[in-house]
Design an enzyme around this catalytic site. Structure first.
Site, PDB file in Angstrom:
ATOM      1  N   ARG A 272     -40.705   3.796  11.997  1.00 21.58           N
ATOM      2  CA  ARG A 272     -39.530   3.132  11.406  1.00 21.58           C
ATOM      3  C   ARG A 272     -38.295   4.022  11.561  1.00 21.58           C
ATOM      4  NH1 ARG A 272     -38.823  -1.856  10.258  1.00 21.58           N
ATOM      5  NH2 ARG A 272     -40.768  -2.008   9.082  1.00 21.58           N
TER       6      ARG A 272
ATOM      7  N   ARG B 125     -43.536  -0.490  21.583  1.00 24.93           N
ATOM      8  CA  ARG B 125     -43.271   0.512  20.539  1.00 24.93           C
ATOM      9  C   ARG B 125     -44.548   1.010  19.860  1.00 24.93           C
ATOM     10  NH1 ARG B 125     -40.558  -2.580  15.311  1.00 24.93           N
ATOM     11  NH2 ARG B 125     -42.215  -4.108  15.051  1.00 24.93           N
TER      12      ARG B 125
ATOM     13  N   HIS C 118     -33.846  -1.252  19.729  1.00 24.57           N
ATOM     14  CA  HIS C 118     -33.750  -1.654  18.308  1.00 24.57           C
ATOM     15  C   HIS C 118     -33.183  -0.467  17.523  1.00 24.57           C
ATOM     16  CE1 HIS C 118     -34.981  -2.906  14.293  1.00 24.57           C
ATOM     17  NE2 HIS C 118     -35.645  -3.947  14.723  1.00 24.57           N
TER      18      HIS C 118
ATOM     19  N   ASP D  80     -29.165 -10.429   9.086  1.00 21.20           N
ATOM     20  CA  ASP D  80     -30.127 -10.462  10.201  1.00 21.20           C
ATOM     21  C   ASP D  80     -29.610 -11.509  11.189  1.00 21.20           C
ATOM     22  OD1 ASP D  80     -32.280 -10.299  11.856  1.00 21.20           O
ATOM     23  OD2 ASP D  80     -33.798 -10.764  10.337  1.00 21.20           O
TER      24      ASP D  80
ATOM     25  N   GLU E 183     -28.906  -3.692  17.546  1.00 18.01           N
ATOM     26  CA  GLU E 183     -29.918  -3.739  18.604  1.00 18.01           C
ATOM     27  C   GLU E 183     -29.306  -4.412  19.827  1.00 18.01           C
ATOM     28  OE1 GLU E 183     -33.179  -5.849  16.632  1.00 18.01           O
ATOM     29  OE2 GLU E 183     -32.460  -5.013  14.744  1.00 18.01           O
TER      30      GLU E 183
HETATM   31  C1  BG6 Z   1     -34.931  -7.149  13.544  1.00 18.57           C
HETATM   32  C2  BG6 Z   1     -35.230  -8.575  13.187  1.00 18.57           C
HETATM   33  O1  BG6 Z   1     -34.751  -7.070  14.918  1.00 18.57           O
HETATM   34  O2  BG6 Z   1     -36.043  -6.325  13.188  1.00 18.57           O
HETATM   35  C3  BG6 Z   1     -35.601  -8.685  11.709  1.00 18.57           C
HETATM   36  O3  BG6 Z   1     -34.114  -9.388  13.485  1.00 18.57           O
HETATM   37  C4  BG6 Z   1     -36.760  -7.742  11.391  1.00 18.57           C
HETATM   38  O4  BG6 Z   1     -35.942 -10.029  11.414  1.00 18.57           O
HETATM   39  C5  BG6 Z   1     -36.374  -6.342  11.811  1.00 18.57           C
HETATM   40  O5  BG6 Z   1     -37.034  -7.794  10.001  1.00 18.57           O
HETATM   41  C6  BG6 Z   1     -37.473  -5.303  11.580  1.00 18.57           C
HETATM   42  O6  BG6 Z   1     -38.636  -5.677  12.240  1.00 18.57           O
HETATM   43  P1  BG6 Z   1     -39.923  -4.775  12.126  1.00 18.57           P
HETATM   44  O7  BG6 Z   1     -41.013  -5.496  12.869  1.00 18.57           O
HETATM   45  O8  BG6 Z   1     -39.605  -3.441  12.749  1.00 18.57           O
HETATM   46  O9  BG6 Z   1     -40.226  -4.626  10.657  1.00 18.57           O
END
Ligand code: BG6
Length: 298
Positions: free
Chosen positions: A73, A99, A169, A213, A272
């Site tokens: 994360r 990822r 991302h 979002d 992103e």
């Molecule tokens: C973003 C999405 O790209 O990623 C969101 O638009 C999502 O909807 C977020 O919650 C995080 O995603 P993840 O899979 O890393 O928890």
């Protein structure tokens, strides 16, 4: 390759070496002439970038989980080859599989101005039992100078065309997200993922005071994150990346994620960039597609 082999083959004296990072996963530590950076081979994921004398540019969750099967994360996770949920099958990983795979190092190098490059590769033979049936090769080149350049090339190594989503991302670190204004979206349409995917038009800069979002289409290749709390402006220059997502989970969603601190939403925002949703791209057999982002301070 284990850490000794990685260092024997790819270390650059005083500039780049490999250590055991979170969960014992191999991590590349870079000390370039003008900035420091870190990158996990797991996910091929940059987790840190900081020009010398500045605060960090990327956000990395202090509660990130470093374990096979779970994405890290923070930093720059790679979205490939689908965005969000798999278009057909439940149970497949969100944002695709790149990822949560171990990437191999193929090259490291030092530029004339002290910039450091590392290139990684991820290959899949595809097949009916794979998450993604189409054979592919991804090459991720990361260059650390005064700016951070991430350049991702996707090769279709199969015999059939396919439709791909590919993006960085990126989690950005900010002083106080409620005092951030993001330029580069004025007048653009977006799908609002927290309001039934309604199509809306952005007026002025993007500001964040609630869960956000949004998937923007037909983007600008220059995006600026104006951070008044830290009195700085992050600039993102993109190449062939018409889509952009702006995401902040805000209070409730932050509280629901085990790898995200309850208050973490206050000092981050994801911007992103790449090709996703309506900007998904066709990739013919034997061809390649490139996206790039150059990230730095103005
Ligand atoms: C973003 C999405 O790209 O990623 C969101 O638009 C999502 O909807 C977020 O919650 C995080 O995603 P993840 O899979 O890393 O928890």
């Amino acid at each position: 390759m284990n850490l000794d082999e990685l260092n024997a083959n790819f270390a650059l004296p005083e500039r780049l070496h490999f250590v055991a990072g979170g969960g014992g996963l191999p991590k590349c530590v870079i000390d370039a002439e003008e900035a420091s950076a870190e990158l996990y081979l797991y996910g091929g994921q940059v987790t840190h970038f900081q020009p010398h004398g500045e605060k960090p540019i990327l956000w990395l969750s202090p509660d990130a989980i470093y374990k096979h099967g779970t994405p890290i994360r923070g930093g720059i996770p790679i979205i490939w080859p689908w965005f969000g949920k798999h278009p057909k099958f439940t149970g497949l990983p969100n944002h695709g599989e790149a990822r949560i795979q171990h990437w191999e190092v193929i090259r490291t190098g030092l530029g004339e101005e002290g910039e450091v490059t590392i290139a990684l590769r991820l290959e899949s033979r595809g097949g009916e039992n794979a998450c993604w049936p189409y054979p592919y090769e991804l090459v991720h080149e990361v260059t650390v100078g005064r700016t951070l350049t991430v350049r991702l090339t996707a090769h279709n190594r199969g015999l059939r065309p396919c439709l791909i989503n590919i993006a960085f991302h990126t989690y950005f670190r900010v002083g106080d997200v409620s005092r951030v204004a993001i330029d580069g979206f004025d007048g653009r349409f977006y799908e609002d993922q927290v309001d039934e995917m309604k199509s809306k038009k952005q007026v002025g800069p993007v500001r964040i005071g609630f869960e956000i979002d949004r998937v923007y289409i037909d983007g600008d290749s220059e995006i600026f994150i104006n951070d008044s709390a830290w009195e700085r402006r992050i600039r993102i220059d993109t190449y062939d990346s018409d889509a952009a997502v702006v995401w902040n989970p805000w209070i409730e969603k932050a509280g629901a994620m085990i790898d995200f601190p309850d208050e973490g939403f206050r000092d981050m925002v994801c911007v992103e960039t790449g090709n996703l949703a309506l900007d998904a791209r066709g990739l013919l057999p034997g061809t390649a597609h490139v996206i790039q982002a150059i990230i730095g301070l103005e």
